[in-house]
Every structure is written in structure tokens, then in C-alpha cells.
Design a protein around this motif. Sequence first.
Motif, PDB file in Angstrom:
ATOM      1  N   MET A   1       0.870  -1.205  -0.014  1.00 28.13           N
ATOM      2  CA  MET A   1      -0.101   0.142   0.121  1.00 28.13           C
ATOM      3  C   MET A   1       0.870   1.185  -0.066  1.00 28.13           C
ATOM      4  N   PHE A   2       1.915   1.153   0.649  1.00 22.30           N
ATOM      5  CA  PHE A   2       2.768   2.430   0.858  1.00 22.30           C
ATOM      6  C   PHE A   2       3.439   2.733  -0.656  1.00 22.30           C
ATOM      7  N   TYR A   3       3.903   1.638  -1.461  1.00 21.88           N
ATOM      8  CA  TYR A   3       4.405   2.021  -2.628  1.00 21.88           C
ATOM      9  C   TYR A   3       3.431   2.332  -3.699  1.00 21.88           C
ATOM     10  N   LEU A   4       2.050   1.726  -3.338  1.00 24.38           N
ATOM     11  CA  LEU A   4       0.959   2.099  -4.208  1.00 24.38           C
ATOM     12  C   LEU A   4       0.635   3.603  -3.990  1.00 24.38           C
ATOM     13  N   GLY A   5       0.784   4.095  -2.656  1.00 29.75           N
ATOM     14  CA  GLY A   5       0.536   5.695  -2.569  1.00 29.75           C
ATOM     15  C   GLY A   5       1.438   6.439  -3.092  1.00 29.75           C
ATOM     16  N   GLN A   6       2.623   5.957  -3.643  1.00 31.62           N
ATOM     17  CA  GLN A   6       3.470   6.575  -4.296  1.00 31.62           C
ATOM     18  C   GLN A   6       3.486   6.434  -5.701  1.00 31.62           C
ATOM     19  N   PHE A   7       2.606   5.740  -6.054  1.00 31.61           N
ATOM     20  CA  PHE A   7       2.559   5.412  -7.493  1.00 31.61           C
ATOM     21  C   PHE A   7       3.775   4.576  -8.107  1.00 31.61           C
ATOM     22  N   ASN A   8       4.200   3.769  -7.273  1.00 34.07           N
ATOM     23  CA  ASN A   8       5.560   2.838  -7.576  1.00 34.07           C
ATOM     24  C   ASN A   8       4.755   1.532  -7.768  1.00 34.07           C
ATOM     25  N   THR A   9       4.044   1.271  -8.813  1.00 35.21           N
ATOM     26  CA  THR A   9       3.306   0.134  -9.115  1.00 35.21           C
ATOM     27  C   THR A   9       4.256  -1.219  -9.140  1.00 35.21           C
ATOM     28  N   LEU A  10       5.444  -1.148  -9.630  1.00 37.50           N
ATOM     29  CA  LEU A  10       6.244  -2.566  -9.706  1.00 37.50           C
ATOM     30  C   LEU A  10       6.428  -2.831  -8.228  1.00 37.50           C
ATOM     31  N   ASN A  11       7.118  -2.051  -7.555  1.00 36.60           N
ATOM     32  CA  ASN A  11       7.033  -2.577  -6.099  1.00 36.60           C
ATOM     33  C   ASN A  11       5.906  -2.821  -5.332  1.00 36.60           C
ATOM     34  N   ALA A  12       4.845  -1.974  -5.716  1.00 40.95           N
ATOM     35  CA  ALA A  12       3.477  -2.328  -5.099  1.00 40.95           C
ATOM     36  C   ALA A  12       3.225  -3.764  -5.455  1.00 40.95           C
ATOM     37  N   LEU A  13       3.158  -4.077  -6.513  1.00 40.31           N
ATOM     38  CA  LEU A  13       2.573  -5.463  -7.151  1.00 40.31           C
ATOM     39  C   LEU A  13       3.702  -6.578  -6.526  1.00 40.31           C
ATOM     40  N   ASP A  14       4.890  -6.006  -6.616  1.00 42.58           N
ATOM     41  CA  ASP A  14       5.782  -7.252  -6.039  1.00 42.58           C
ATOM     42  C   ASP A  14       5.427  -7.860  -4.608  1.00 42.58           C
ATOM     43  N   TRP A  15       5.259  -6.609  -3.628  1.00 37.69           N
ATOM     44  CA  TRP A  15       5.056  -6.796  -2.052  1.00 37.69           C
ATOM     45  C   TRP A  15       3.462  -7.349  -2.060  1.00 37.69           C
ATOM     46  N   ALA A  16       2.423  -6.994  -3.049  1.00 34.40           N
ATOM     47  CA  ALA A  16       1.214  -7.491  -2.794  1.00 34.40           C
ATOM     48  C   ALA A  16       1.399  -8.721  -3.165  1.00 34.40           C
ATOM     49  N   PHE A  17       2.106  -9.191  -4.174  1.00 42.52           N
ATOM     50  CA  PHE A  17       1.978 -10.844  -4.410  1.00 42.52           C
ATOM     51  C   PHE A  17       2.907 -11.651  -3.539  1.00 42.52           C
ATOM     52  N   ARG A  18       3.796 -11.136  -2.862  1.00 44.40           N
ATOM     53  CA  ARG A  18       4.581 -11.718  -1.876  1.00 44.40           C
ATOM     54  C   ARG A  18       3.435 -11.754  -0.617  1.00 44.40           C
ATOM     55  N   ALA A  19       2.700 -10.949  -0.462  1.00 46.40           N
ATOM     56  CA  ALA A  19       1.925 -11.173   0.965  1.00 46.40           C
ATOM     57  C   ALA A  19       0.498 -12.157   0.432  1.00 46.40           C
ATOM     58  N   PHE A  20       0.171 -12.071  -0.665  1.00 43.45           N
ATOM     59  CA  PHE A  20      -0.870 -13.016  -1.260  1.00 43.45           C
ATOM     60  C   PHE A  20      -0.465 -14.363  -1.217  1.00 43.45           C
ATOM     61  N   MET A  21       0.875 -14.948  -1.599  1.00 45.63           N
ATOM     62  CA  MET A  21       1.382 -16.065  -1.683  1.00 45.63           C
ATOM     63  C   MET A  21       1.381 -16.746   0.066  1.00 45.63           C
ATOM     64  N   VAL A  22       2.065 -15.851   0.478  1.00 47.65           N
ATOM     65  CA  VAL A  22       1.758 -16.311   2.171  1.00 47.65           C
ATOM     66  C   VAL A  22       0.600 -16.589   2.902  1.00 47.65           C
ATOM     67  N   ILE A  23      -0.359 -15.694   2.539  1.00 47.18           N
ATOM     68  CA  ILE A  23      -1.647 -15.723   3.078  1.00 47.18           C
ATOM     69  C   ILE A  23      -2.400 -16.889   2.686  1.00 47.18           C
ATOM     70  N   ILE A  24      -2.488 -17.260   1.338  1.00 46.45           N
ATOM     71  CA  ILE A  24      -3.118 -18.546   0.876  1.00 46.45           C
ATOM     72  C   ILE A  24      -2.494 -19.649   1.569  1.00 46.45           C
ATOM     73  N   CYS A  25      -0.993 -19.604   1.741  1.00 42.79           N
ATOM     74  CA  CYS A  25      -0.275 -21.102   2.173  1.00 42.79           C
ATOM     75  C   CYS A  25      -0.803 -21.395   3.505  1.00 42.79           C
ATOM     76  N   LEU A  26      -1.434 -20.328   4.367  1.00 43.58           N
ATOM     77  CA  LEU A  26      -1.791 -20.622   5.806  1.00 43.58           C
ATOM     78  C   LEU A  26      -2.879 -21.342   6.096  1.00 43.58           C
ATOM     79  N   PRO A  27      -3.906 -21.082   5.273  1.00 42.82           N
ATOM     80  CA  PRO A  27      -5.300 -22.118   5.492  1.00 42.82           C
ATOM     81  C   PRO A  27      -4.895 -23.397   4.712  1.00 42.82           C
ATOM     82  N   ILE A  28      -4.181 -23.335   3.676  1.00 44.68           N
ATOM     83  CA  ILE A  28      -3.729 -24.503   2.684  1.00 44.68           C
ATOM     84  C   ILE A  28      -3.018 -25.483   3.780  1.00 44.68           C
ATOM     85  N   GLY A  29      -2.267 -25.107   4.870  1.00 52.30           N
ATOM     86  CA  GLY A  29      -1.546 -25.797   5.783  1.00 52.30           C
ATOM     87  C   GLY A  29      -2.539 -26.368   6.779  1.00 52.30           C
TER      88      GLY A  29
END
Length: 588
Positions: free
Chosen positions: A544-572
Motif C-alpha cells: 500500500m505504501f508503494y501504491l500511494g507513491q504510484f510505484n506500481t512495480l514495487n507495490a505489485l511485488d509486495w502484494a503478491f509476496r503477501a498473497f502467496m504467504v496468506i493463501i499458504c496458511l489455510p492450505i496448511g
Amino acid sequence: MEDIERDYDKPIVEACIAAKTSLIVRVGMLELGAGTGSFRVREMMHRIAYPMGVHVRADVNLTDIEATCTDGVSRITEVVDLPTTGVNTERIWLLEHFADWLSVKCGQAGTYHAMTVVSRELVDNLDEPNVYAAARKAVKEVLAQDQDAAEALKDAVATAVHNEDEISQNRIDAAAMDTRTAAGLGTVGSTPRSDDSKGSKAASVSASASADAEAKDSDSSAAGSAAAGSSATSQGRGSAAGRPASSDKPASPKPQARGGITVRQAHERLDLIERRKPLYSPLFSGFASAVACAAFVFLLGGGPYDMAGAFVGAGIGQWVRRQMLGRRINQFFATGVAVIIAALACVGTLRLVGIFDPVALRHDTAYIGAILFVIPGFPLVTGGLDIAKLDFPSGVQRITYAFSIILVATLGGWAVARMVMLNPQGFEPMNLSPWLMAGLRMIAAFCGVWGFSVLFNSPQRMALVAAVIGALTDTMRLEMQDMLHVPPEMAAFLGAFLAGMLATVWRSSVRHGLLPPDLGYPRISLTVPSIVIMVPGLYMYRAMFYLGQFNTLNALDWAFRAFMVIICLPIGLVTARVLTDRSWRYDV
């Protein structure tokens, strides 16, 4: 309503379908309002319906239930809506005991606890301030006074397992039928299976053991039971006593088999569960939030100054949040205000310390840890579990709700960062030895999970059990990342999987008499708090911080990192459940 009022003082098994449905749907409503997933709501409704001879089919969403109940003769559909949602692990636990209490009162064996005296004491004395101590005392007295209690406990364990398997098999059979065939399930739960004499005998042994336990404990609990009945009379829906007179005597279970308790008495017990105040005051809740977020910051790599700032900010923020939610203010608005106050309090604390030690001014990432108390761990995890059970409407709704809370929280944190001109770049490394770091991580994980359990309204013993599980699993996750260079996503999966297995082992140990019966807690009340601390709150905020700075590449990078960790928790958690629970292993 007229037919419900007419049968309000009838025994439950003799009441009309509308009166029975009022109990079934109300239990589902309370379970849903406690924050659990739709799969668990349906399971609880089925456990309530089974001893009453009712089949129930329910569509459960985030805040509403549509249930159709049939007893083979009549059919009725009821719809309920909740104004909001939340988390209350104590209520989830009490409803488990209520289901066993109701089952035994209707002449069936319990499925949640091998010793039904635990459920009896808890439910009968809900209006007592020391209800948990009364239940523990009753169990100790039964084991101390009765030399045959150990043998009775073994028989009761077999009974509970048999009865749970029978209910599960009934659910499987009902799911295989179409709607018209399901209408013929009027005898479900009314008689035992004719081809299973062992199960019937075990049920008889369990009922006799329960009656003997009640006889042994009648002298010590008479005063508490009378108080429970009088309180239920004043707080319930009518003037009937909260406990039937027959339950005070060590009589045979035949009167219970014919009906046991009335509809009114069951609703009075539910009244007490619904009206229970939170276990902790807003001030103590703020303290727990402060401890949890300070521990969270350490696990993310923060030092003493970062932890101090997060402690102050999270404590004040959670106190404000509890005050606003107690006045029924909109959840999203309360979350946004609490996050902004928490972040400002954290920054202000570090600026104040910076007057005496300028080093504190360089810790401009700490405020992220101060807002992590709003992480919606329960809807994130239960949403994933619902999707694993192919309940996509409920799962999608829960995950959407969770991400909405996360969006509000990260926007609030980003707004504060823009206001005070912060540029968080991460925590400074502490350069501690591996063994010292592992020990400190275990302590921090224990404190963090305990804090989140208190926020979820867990009783202290439940919170401590979850904290032990979280200390082991989260330390293992972080050490695998550091020592074995395991990717964060795989480490999150393994940590959640181990949490699910440890919770299953704990509950199984209680059911088989290896641990005290009063320590049997629902798996979800142990697993979710223990893995909430694994949710990548820092990743989500950075996106969200990078998205607020319109740094979309870094925003997407951190968003997908978070998404992958989040979905692995209920899968476990799902993987652990599939390996240990046959109702999850098969699609029925």
C-alpha cells in the motif's frame, strides 16, 4: 410464533418442528456471530438437530443463515441476519459444550467431551462468575470419589467416538440423498443403529456414568445449580426454572430420553451464552494488543525502540477501537480511526524518546507494527477453510471482508506516513547469535499469540495453550527461513500445518483421558490465534505504501509476496485437517 409459544414448555423431543428449528437456527446464529466458518456453523446445527430427530440443510454466508428443517412429517424454513460480525472464541467453546449438554439431556451420548460432567457444569452454571473453576472442581471430585471413574472414562471415550462417527455417517447419508428423500429422515437420532450393539451399550455406560457423576457431585453443586436456575428465570424468556428438577437427582436417564428439558430451558441456557460480557475490559484488551504487537515487531526484526513504540501505539489504538465497537460504531470507520491513532501514538512516543536519544528518530518503521492488531486473521483463515469445503459464497465473502479491513488499515497507516513525512525502509539488523535469537523468538511468539488470543476473547487457559502452539510453530517457521533458506511461502505452509497437527493432538489427548477433560478446546480456537502472527502484515503495508507513491512495480511485488504467504496458511491447516479428520478427507 404461536406454535413455538404453545410448545415452549414441552420437552424438546416432543415439541413441534418450529420450536425445534428455533433452537437449531439460534445456535447457528450464535456460532456465526462468533466468527467461525460456514462449515463449522452447519456442523454445529446438525449436532443440535440430531438428538431432536431433525434433519437440517443450511446456506450460511458471512452475516446470514437460511435453514430448512424437517422431521419427516413437517418442513420449515427460517432466515436470520446478523447486523455485524466479530470473533469470540469463548462463545465457540461454550456452544460445543451446549451441544453435548443438549444431546445428553435428550438421551443421546455426547460427542465433544468423554466426561459429560464438564459440559453439564459449564452450561448449568453459566451465570456463576467462577463457572470454569466449578467445572474443574466437579471433574476432580468425580475422579477422586469414584474408584471406577477411570474405567467409566474409557467407556465414555468409546461412546463419544462412536456417537461422533454415527452423526458423521448420518450427515454423509443425508448428503447423498436428494431433497425429497431427505424429508424422510424423521428418525435420525431417535433410535440407535440396530446393527451396532456395541455402540448402544457404550451409550448406556456413558449415560450411567453421567448419572453417577451427577449423584456424586450433587452436594457440592447444589447451591450453584440453584443459583443458575434462579438467574435463568430472571434473565430468560419465561418463568420456568433454568434446570429441570429431575436433573438434580441421580435417577436413571429414562426421563431424559423422553425429553429431558423443555424448549424454554434450552433457550434460557442460550440466553446466558449470548449475553455473556467480554472476558476482558477495554484496558486489559489494550494491554494484550500492546504485548502482541511489540512481539510481532520483534519477530519482524525490530529492536527495543521499535517494540516500545509499537507497544504504546497498539495499546492506545486497541483501547480506542474497543470503545468505538462497544458503541456499535461501523467496523470500517472504527478500524480506520484506531489505526490512525495507533500510528500517531507510536510516532509521537519515538519522537519524545528522540529528545533524549536521537537514535530513536531513525526507527521510522515501528509504526507499521503498531497497527497490526487489526489484522483480520479469523476471516482470512475461515474463508480459506470454507473454500476448501467448496463453500465458495461464504469463503469469498469472508476473504473480501478481511481484505476490506486490511485496505482500511493500510490506507490509515499510509496517511499517517504522508502526514509526518515518514519513509519506512525496514528494521535495522540486531546481529544476535542464532541460539539467542531462536530463544527470544520463542518467547516473542508465545507473548504475541497470547495477546491475539485475548483479543479473540479466549479464556486464559485456552490462550496459553494456543500460545504454546504458536511459540513452537512460528519459531520453527522463522528458523527454517534463516537457517535452511526455505522460501517464506513454504515456511508459512509448514508452520500452519504443524499448528493444525498440534491442535489435533491436543484435542485427541483430552478425549482419550491423557489431559484433563476441561482443557478440551475447539481446534479453530487454537489454530487461528497461533498462525495469525504469521500473517505478513509488513508485506501488505509496503504494498500500500508503494501504491500511494504510484510505484506500481514495487507495490505489485509486495502484494503478491503477501498473497502467496496468506493463501499458504489455510492450505496448511486444511492439509492437517484432511489427514486427521475423515469428514474433511472425503467430499460428501
